[in-house]
Design a protein around this motif. Structure first.
Motif: not given
Length: 274
Positions: A74-80, A100-109, A111-117
């Motif tokens: 039931g969570a609205q998920m993104s994956g990185l 429906a899942i948003e998948f984003v390509e990025s290294e972990v460090y 993540a806050a630059q490519v996903l909303p903080r």
């Protein structure tokens, strides 16, 4: 991109299609059974609780089976993830499952630059992820940046005491690897992966790091999170010490003899204060 990222990314790009095709990741079961959950997330359920309606992000999501499982809860998920090949498999699986899942390509460090903080109710990290990161402090900073006030970190990981053991020994528990984080990586050269496959890897060199439990907790505290729960487990979802373990009916592996000697994994939860 630094050498460790280049080497590890090449390795995981080759692993991704092998894992997606393997029995262990059970991709077809996800497609055939709309309620099917990964073994890892099923183990987490008693501590994870009700996540319906939460906005979540799964860091280091690989081919997305745990991400998909959290979405089914039931969570609205993104994956990185930093592996393009892994994300390709993850997107294909989610699409075939109609989720429906948003998948984003990025290294972990980054993540806050490519996903909303400061927008996520839940940051989830699954098992076997932290060992690929050189700095636990940078990881904790990223978690804090992603969580909104009141949001929760949930992580189940292999125990750093387990990572410090010599997995080639089948007769006794022998510490040969670092317990604490070191600047120099543990360098491995291995053409195999942890699923059954006849295809050897050609990108064989990887870099890994261990992080002591105190280092992980200390890093989270430094970045403003409050530890809300910590449980150490006597099981782990793969045969981490070949020849010394037995598997239970739920796919969890335990030491055959005197399992109380060693924590094999842990679940850690932390809250970002309001």
């Amino acid at each position: 991109m630094s050498d460790y990222l280049t080497l590890n990314q090449a390795n995981w790009d080759q692993r991704a299609p092998l894992h997606a095709a393997s029995k262990g990741y059970a991709a077809q079961r996800f497609i055939d059974e709309p309620d099917y959950l990964s073994d890892v997330v099923r183990f987490d359920l008693p501590l994870l609780g009700d996540i319906r309606g939460l906005r979540g992000v799964h860091l280091q999501c690989h081919i997305g089976t745990d991400t998909l499982s959290l979405a089914r809860l039931g969570a609205q998920m993104s994956g990185l993830d930093f592996s393009q090949a892994s994300l390709s498999e993850a997107r294909a699986l989610a699409e075939r499952c109609g989720v429906a899942i948003e998948f984003v390509e990025s290294e972990v460090y980054r993540a806050a630059q490519v996903l909303p903080r400061a927008t996520f109710d839940l940051v989830y990290t699954g098992i076997g992820a932290l060992c690929w990161l050189p700095s636990i402090d940078s990881w904790a900073r990223t978690v804090s940046e992603l969580l909104k006030p009141g949001g929760r970190l949930f992580i189940r990981e292999g125990h750093p005491m387990l990572w410090a053991l010599d997995e080639s020994r089948e007769d006794e528990l022998v510490i040969t690897q670092p317990y604490f984080e070191r600047s120099q990586p543990m360098v491995w050269d291995d053409a195999s992966t942890y699923v059954d496959t006849d295809t050897p890897l050609t990108a064989t060199v990887t870099h890994e790091w261990n992080h002591g439990l105190g280092e992980i907790i200390g890093a989270l505290l430094r970045h403003g999170l409050q530890i809300s729960a910590l449980v150490e487990h006597q099981s782990i979802p793969w045969e981490a010490l070949p020849g010394q373990m037995r598997c239970d009916a739920n796919g969890e592996w335990h030491l055959k003899h005197a399992p109380w000697r060693l924590p094999l994994s842990y679940t850690l939860q932390a809250i970002k204060p309001l």
